[in-house]
Write an enzyme that holds these catalytic residues in place. Structure first.
Site: not given
Ligand code: AMP
Length: 215
Positions: A13, A87, A126, A161, A172
């Site tokens: 994404k 989400r 990554r 990360r 996740r």
């Molecule tokens: P991402 O970079 O989108 O993979 O997000 C990293 C982490 O941030 C996720 O595993 C969640 O802990 C938190 N997070 C990001 N976006 C959301 C969301 N829309 N709702 C809840 N947690 C989020």
């Protein structure tokens, strides 16, 4: 045009959002990036969400809806790309309401389909450049010169990360299937869902997204 990029962790994404920003002048709104920025700058909210993020769990709807609400007044360029948001169904409802209150709306939801086996391989290898954000991978996309960013030339700036490990990835993925995958049916029923194959070269996937948005 306002769109959502929907898909499991590692679907690509963020990579595709960067391309849409560069190619179409759209504005990326990534709640993951916003939360990581809050952690880096040491805000109270950043401290509050750190452990939840590292474990791979979802932070509360209230926090992420608040982050998105703050951004919707900013310049939308040629439209927003919601990346990693919504989400949950509650977040999806809130996004619809927020856009409506701004006299705007969602135009399309692109579901990037990638099988689970591929996700584990993509995520565990990554890393990104801490200077410019360019993404790399131990197997699929190594920098031309070790330790030097192809894109901006920074040396020794690569970072990984903390939640890109196998244990957090499992959590996740579980959160994706339990809380996020119902959004596929939700947007299908609204007639906004476009499904694309997320496997393949970055260029190939980008072309599929373009076809889905323009077709
Ligand atoms: P991402 O970079 O989108 O993979 O997000 C990293 C982490 O941030 C996720 O595993 C969640 O802990 C938190 N997070 C990001 N976006 C959301 C969301 N829309 N709702 C809840 N947690 C989020």
């Amino acid at each position: 045009m306002n769109i959502i990029l929907l898909g499991p962790p590692g679907a690509g994404k963020g990579t595709q959002a960067h391309r849409l920003v560069a190619g179409r002048g759209m504005v990326q709104l990534s709640t993951g990036d916003m939360l990581r920025a809050a952690r880096t700058s040491g805000t109270e909210m950043g401290k509050q969400v750190a452990a939840v993020m590292d474990a791979g769990q979802l932070v509360t709807d209230e926090i992420v809806i608040g982050l998105i609400a703050e951004q919707l007044d900013s310049n939308a360029g040629n439209g927003f790309i919601f990346d990693g948001f919504p989400r949950t169904l509650a977040q999806a409802d809130a996004l619809g309401e927020l856009l409506k209150s701004k006299g705007s709306r969602l135009d399309a939801v692109v579901e990037m389909q990638v099988d689970d086996e591929a996700l584990v391989g993509r995520i565990t290898g990554r890393f990104t450049c801490g200077e410019c954000g360019e993404g790399y991978h131990d197997i699929f996309k190594k920098p031309a010169v070790e330790n030097v960013c192809d894109s901006c030339g920074a040396t020794g700036a690569f970072k990984r990360r903390p939640d890109d490990n196998e244990a957090a990835l499992r959590t996740r993925l579980m959160a994706y299937y339990k809380d996020t995958s119902p959004l596929i049916g939700y947007y299908y029923a609204k007639g906004q869902l476009k499904r694309i194959n997320g496997l393949g070269e970055i260029e190939e996937v980008a072309a599929r997204i373009s076809d889905a948005l323009d077709g």
